[in-house]
Scaffold this motif. Structure first.
Motif, PDB file in Angstrom:
ATOM      1  N   GLY A  95       0.777  -1.204   0.209  1.00  0.00           N
ATOM      2  CA  GLY A  95      -0.201  -0.003   0.138  1.00  0.00           C
ATOM      3  C   GLY A  95       1.024   1.445   0.244  1.00  0.00           C
ATOM      4  N   ARG A  96       1.783   1.396   0.052  1.00  0.00           N
ATOM      5  CA  ARG A  96       3.259   2.534   0.222  1.00  0.00           C
ATOM      6  C   ARG A  96       3.276   2.608  -1.357  1.00  0.00           C
ATOM      7  N   GLU A  97       4.151   3.967  -1.455  1.00  0.00           N
ATOM      8  CA  GLU A  97       3.788   4.498  -3.055  1.00  0.00           C
ATOM      9  C   GLU A  97       5.322   4.381  -2.622  1.00  0.00           C
ATOM     10  N   SER A  98       6.162   4.292  -4.341  1.00  0.00           N
ATOM     11  CA  SER A  98       7.467   4.399  -4.126  1.00  0.00           C
ATOM     12  C   SER A  98       7.869   4.736  -5.465  1.00  0.00           C
ATOM     13  N   ASP A  99       9.370   5.659  -5.861  1.00  0.00           N
ATOM     14  CA  ASP A  99       9.264   6.148  -6.841  1.00  0.00           C
ATOM     15  C   ASP A  99      10.449   5.155  -7.824  1.00  0.00           C
ATOM     16  N   TYR A 100      10.279   3.863  -6.974  1.00  0.00           N
ATOM     17  CA  TYR A 100      10.721   2.457  -7.976  1.00  0.00           C
ATOM     18  C   TYR A 100       9.858   1.321  -7.893  1.00  0.00           C
ATOM     19  N   TYR A 101       9.937   0.685  -8.985  1.00  0.00           N
ATOM     20  CA  TYR A 101       9.207  -0.516  -9.048  1.00  0.00           C
ATOM     21  C   TYR A 101      10.459  -1.761  -9.618  1.00  0.00           C
ATOM     22  N   VAL A 102       9.965  -3.235  -8.855  1.00  0.00           N
ATOM     23  CA  VAL A 102      11.014  -4.031  -9.479  1.00  0.00           C
ATOM     24  C   VAL A 102       9.971  -5.276  -9.725  1.00  0.00           C
ATOM     25  N   ASP A 103       9.808  -5.194 -10.984  1.00  0.00           N
ATOM     26  CA  ASP A 103       8.882  -5.710 -11.950  1.00  0.00           C
ATOM     27  C   ASP A 103       9.665  -6.221 -12.681  1.00  0.00           C
ATOM     28  N   ILE A 104       9.754  -8.196 -11.305  1.00  0.00           N
ATOM     29  CA  ILE A 104      10.441  -9.592 -11.699  1.00  0.00           C
ATOM     30  C   ILE A 104       9.308 -10.479 -12.368  1.00  0.00           C
ATOM     31  N   LYS A 105       8.876 -10.508 -12.808  1.00  0.00           N
ATOM     32  CA  LYS A 105       7.493 -11.798 -13.099  1.00  0.00           C
ATOM     33  C   LYS A 105       7.707 -11.951 -14.114  1.00  0.00           C
ATOM     34  N   ARG A 106       8.196 -11.099 -15.205  1.00  0.00           N
ATOM     35  CA  ARG A 106       8.546 -10.973 -16.306  1.00  0.00           C
ATOM     36  C   ARG A 106       9.763 -11.981 -16.849  1.00  0.00           C
ATOM     37  N   ALA A 107      10.924 -11.003 -15.369  1.00  0.00           N
ATOM     38  CA  ALA A 107      11.846 -12.221 -15.558  1.00  0.00           C
ATOM     39  C   ALA A 107      12.248 -13.545 -15.158  1.00  0.00           C
ATOM     40  N   VAL A 108      10.953 -13.978 -14.420  1.00  0.00           N
ATOM     41  CA  VAL A 108      11.607 -15.049 -14.227  1.00  0.00           C
ATOM     42  C   VAL A 108      10.354 -16.143 -15.069  1.00  0.00           C
ATOM     43  N   THR A 109       9.716 -15.611 -16.363  1.00  0.00           N
ATOM     44  CA  THR A 109       9.508 -16.061 -17.500  1.00  0.00           C
ATOM     45  C   THR A 109      11.497 -16.822 -18.793  1.00  0.00           C
ATOM     46  N   GLU A 110      11.944 -16.294 -17.738  1.00  0.00           N
ATOM     47  CA  GLU A 110      13.185 -16.538 -18.688  1.00  0.00           C
ATOM     48  C   GLU A 110      14.059 -17.559 -18.085  1.00  0.00           C
ATOM     49  N   PRO A 111      14.739 -18.635 -18.857  1.00  0.00           N
ATOM     50  CA  PRO A 111      14.880 -19.209 -18.774  1.00  0.00           C
ATOM     51  C   PRO A 111      16.130 -19.515 -17.644  1.00  0.00           C
TER      52      PRO A 111
END
Length: 180
Positions: free
Chosen positions: A33-49
């Motif tokens: 629920g907190r606001e941040s000035d960055y986001y760690v978007d790892i979902k797509r990365a963990v689709t890569e072998p």
């Protein structure tokens, strides 16, 4: 094939994740629920072998003597699956909540009382959602001494786990990306 040590694997993971721009700048609302000035978007990365391979080797080598590898749905399931395949340890999948139909299980997989379980997660901030998964395992007879996270946001998760008597081991921290 050359065997890589932990530091070489960490550098490879930083490079792979940096190439995929997993740390995004902007205004984001986190799951806490907190606001941040960055986001760690790892979902797509963990689709890569290639990414899963490096992650699996890092975690399997550091997990030590465990009976099961567990991951909370959804983001950690590919990670836990990769570690399970690499380590040859059975997989547990932890739902966010019990399903209201069928067997109504919170944990999918064969968890026996006294099983030592390593729990994996994609990203931690405060560690709250990962702790929920750990508690589900503990309440069902499992023993959790170590948990692993791909990227820790360095906002209290490691300390929170320490208070709970569990070692949280980040493969990487968000500060690893500030220089790349």
């Amino acid at each position: 094939m050359q065997v890589k040590n932990t530091e070489e694997l960490r550098r490879e993971l930083i490079e792979l994740l940096s190439e995929m721009d997993v740390v995004q700048r902007g205004k984001f609302i986190l799951s806490s629920g907190r606001e941040s000035d960055y986001y760690v978007d790892i979902k797509r990365a963990v689709t890569e072998p290639a990414v899963l391979d490096v992650i699996a080797r890092l975690i399997a080598d550091a997990a030590g003597e465990v009976d099961r590898i567990a991951g909370p749905a959804l983001g950690a399931v590919p990670i836990a699956t990769a570690v399970s395949l690499y380590s040859r340890k059975p997989l547990l999948m932890i739902r966010k909540e019990k399903k209201g139909y069928g067997t109504s299980k919170l944990i999918e997989g064969d968890l026996q009382k006294g099983d030592r379980v390593a729990v994996v997660e994609d990203v931690t901030t405060t560690g709250g959602s990962l702790l929920k998964a750990v508690r589900a395992i503990q309440e069902n007879g499992g023993i959790v001494e170590k948990a692993f996270v791909i990227v820790d946001r360095e906002e209290g998760a490691v300390e929170e786990f320490k208070r709970e008597g569990i070692t949280l081991i980040p493969l990487l921290s968000v500060s690893d990306f500030n220089h790349s």
